[in-house]
Design a protein around this motif. Structure first.
Motif, short mmCIF file in Angstrom:
data_model
loop_
_atom_site.label_atom_id
_atom_site.label_comp_id
_atom_site.label_asym_id
_atom_site.label_seq_id
_atom_site.Cartn_x
_atom_site.Cartn_y
_atom_site.Cartn_z
N GLN A 164 41.41 3.45 -2.65
CA GLN A 164 42.36 3.54 -3.77
C GLN A 164 42.36 2.25 -4.60
OE1 GLN A 164 46.33 4.74 -2.47
NE2 GLN A 164 45.43 5.61 -0.63
N HIS A 165 41.83 1.17 -4.05
CA HIS A 165 41.92 -0.14 -4.70
C HIS A 165 40.67 -0.41 -5.55
CE1 HIS A 165 44.71 -0.16 -1.33
NE2 HIS A 165 45.46 -0.90 -2.12
N THR A 166 40.93 -0.92 -6.75
CA THR A 166 39.89 -1.04 -7.77
C THR A 166 38.64 -1.73 -7.27
OG1 THR A 166 41.65 -1.17 -9.43
CG2 THR A 166 39.43 -1.79 -10.12
N PHE A 167 38.79 -2.84 -6.57
CA PHE A 167 37.58 -3.60 -6.20
C PHE A 167 36.76 -2.89 -5.13
CE2 PHE A 167 40.21 -4.89 -2.68
CZ PHE A 167 39.36 -5.40 -1.70
N LEU A 168 37.30 -1.79 -4.57
CA LEU A 168 36.57 -1.03 -3.56
C LEU A 168 36.15 0.36 -4.05
CD1 LEU A 168 38.68 -1.97 -0.39
CD2 LEU A 168 36.30 -2.61 -0.83
N HIS A 169 36.17 0.58 -5.36
CA HIS A 169 35.81 1.89 -5.89
C HIS A 169 34.37 2.29 -5.59
CE1 HIS A 169 39.27 2.69 -8.99
NE2 HIS A 169 39.67 2.66 -7.74
N ASP A 170 33.49 1.31 -5.41
CA ASP A 170 32.10 1.65 -5.06
C ASP A 170 31.97 2.17 -3.63
OD1 ASP A 170 31.25 0.93 -7.55
OD2 ASP A 170 30.40 -1.01 -6.97
N SER A 171 33.09 2.13 -2.90
CA SER A 171 33.08 2.64 -1.53
C SER A 171 33.34 4.14 -1.46
CB SER A 171 34.14 1.90 -0.69
OG SER A 171 33.94 0.51 -0.73
N ILE A 172 33.74 4.74 -2.58
CA ILE A 172 34.03 6.17 -2.61
C ILE A 172 32.76 6.97 -2.32
CG2 ILE A 172 34.82 8.08 -4.06
CD1 ILE A 172 36.55 6.05 -5.58
N LYS A 173 32.85 7.88 -1.40
CA LYS A 173 31.73 8.72 -0.95
C LYS A 173 30.54 7.87 -0.48
CE LYS A 173 32.97 12.62 -3.92
NZ LYS A 173 32.53 13.57 -4.98
N ASN A 174 30.88 6.72 0.09
CA ASN A 174 29.85 5.79 0.57
C ASN A 174 29.85 5.83 2.10
OD1 ASN A 174 28.46 3.47 1.46
ND2 ASN A 174 28.95 2.34 -0.41
N GLU A 175 28.88 6.49 2.68
CA GLU A 175 28.82 6.67 4.13
C GLU A 175 28.55 5.35 4.86
OE1 GLU A 175 29.67 9.28 5.94
OE2 GLU A 175 30.27 10.19 4.03
N VAL A 176 27.79 4.48 4.23
CA VAL A 176 27.54 3.17 4.84
C VAL A 176 28.85 2.41 5.00
CG1 VAL A 176 26.45 0.90 4.51
CG2 VAL A 176 25.18 2.98 3.98
N TYR A 177 29.67 2.42 3.94
CA TYR A 177 30.97 1.75 3.98
C TYR A 177 31.86 2.36 5.07
CZ TYR A 177 35.71 0.44 2.57
OH TYR A 177 37.00 -0.01 2.56
N LYS A 178 31.94 3.68 5.12
CA LYS A 178 32.81 4.33 6.09
C LYS A 178 32.35 4.04 7.52
CE LYS A 178 35.23 8.68 6.88
NZ LYS A 178 35.42 10.08 6.41
N GLU A 179 31.04 4.04 7.74
CA GLU A 179 30.51 3.74 9.07
C GLU A 179 30.80 2.28 9.46
OE1 GLU A 179 28.54 4.42 12.70
OE2 GLU A 179 29.38 5.76 11.19
#
Length: 346
Positions: A164-179
């Motif tokens: 939800q936070h702007t600086f982490l928007h590139d994490s949306i639908k990012n499986e590497v980030y979630k893992e």
């Protein structure tokens, strides 16, 4: 645009809202005028007795401050010296006497007494958290073994909270980030000492290692590095960094709320305030209407009289020419900053 008339009216309104009739103030503090006068007498006698005990000059505020700063540097854990420091930094005209009538002196004393209690509790907790940080750093020198658990539900929760936070928007639908979030939670949840400071660790990793968390598969940061000071440019906006700082602060607040029942929030706040200048950035650049954790420096700054230090009587100031006023103004500014910096030793 800064509107000075608006700010003046706002200040007057705020002070009017805070004003309490004198009789009501005495009643709230369960005290009579005679009781208050006696307490003020005892307060001043105790203060000057401690100055004498530690060979701290009392001729004027300048001598007192410089002697006190030197003693604190030599004995930072001395509770008497800490108390003297708090007395000096919260004095509204009881110790360093200004032109006040009896009622104003009593009001100033009651206000100062409350601030000293508040600051004493703050610095007690500050000292406890400083020891916790030292112990945690020692603990993190050892290898971290993780438990073989997935934490899927918590990972999913954390993923949706953080994107939800702007600086982490590139994490949306990012499986590497979630893992990588899951992997981070495995490490944190495997140790009670780390779980107790979970909001700060997650915040620190995401704020400092954003790109690695989003791009490098199986990334695991060195957690002890998260408990080292990280500097940021807080004095100049390059068009991106100030917006990012705002987003980062919001993330920390949301993480605190999410883990408030299982984490040592006081310790998390201490780490947040003291391991980067983001707290100071907030108080320099934002309307301080949120309870953002503060450093010792900022805590003292928010409660001390704006006029500190008054190094001469008002009559003496009236006899100075423009150059002399400027010279004394610079001397006061220098002493004020040195005394604020001394809070770092406590």
């Amino acid at each position: 645009m800064y509107d000075i008339d608006y700010e003046i009216h706002k200040y007057i309104d705020e002070q009017a809202d805070r004003y309490v009739e004198f009789n009501e103030l005495l009643k709230q503090n369960h005290i009579t005028i005679e009781d208050a006068k006696q307490k003020i007498k005892q307060f001043k006698e105790n203060f000057y007795s401690l100055l004498e005990k530690y060979a701290i000059g009392s001729q004027n505020i300048v001598v007192t401050c410089y002697d006190l700063m030197e003693r604190i540097r030599q004995q930072p854990d001395n509770l008497d010296l800490q108390y003297l420091y708090l007395c000096v930094m919260t004095d509204f005209g009881v110790l360093n006497t200004y032109d006040c009538d009896e009622e104003q002196v009593i009001r100033n004393y009651l206000r100062q007494n409350e601030l000293i209690r508040e600051l004493t509790e703050f610095f007690k907790l500050h000292s406890v958290n400083r020891r916790k940080l030292h112990e945690l750093k020692k603990y993190l020198k050892k290898p971290i073994k993780t438990k073989d658990e997935e934490y899927e539900e918590e990972t999913d929760f954390l993923y949706h909270l953080t994107i939800q936070h702007t600086f982490l928007h590139d994490s949306i639908k990012n499986e590497v980030y979630k893992e990588n979030l899951r992997y981070l939670l495995e490490h944190i949840n495997s140790h009670e000492k780390l779980k107790s400071v979970k909001p700060y660790i997650i915040f620190g990793v995401l704020a400092r290692k954003t790109g690695m968390m989003q791009k490098r598969r199986h990334f695991m940061p060195t957690l002890k590095a998260i408990f080292q000071y990280q500097d940021y440019n807080i004095y100049r906006d390059n068009g991106k960094n100030f917006n990012q700082y705002q987003s980062v602060l919001e993330l920390y607040d949301h993480l605190k709320r999410a883990y408030i029942d299982e984490a040592d929030i006081n310790f998390c706040d201490f780490c947040f305030a003291n391991l980067s200048p983001l707290s100071e950035w907030y108080y320099l650049n934002c309307e301080p209407n949120e309870d953002i954790p503060v450093t010792a420096y900022r805590k003292i700054l928010t409660v001390m009289p704006e006029s500190f230090p008054v190094i001469m009587s008002y009559d003496d100031y009236g006899r100075l020419n423009e150059d002399e006023l400027q010279m004394y103004g610079k001397a006061e500014e220098k002493l004020r900053e040195k005394m604020l910096q001394t809070a770092m030793y406590l």
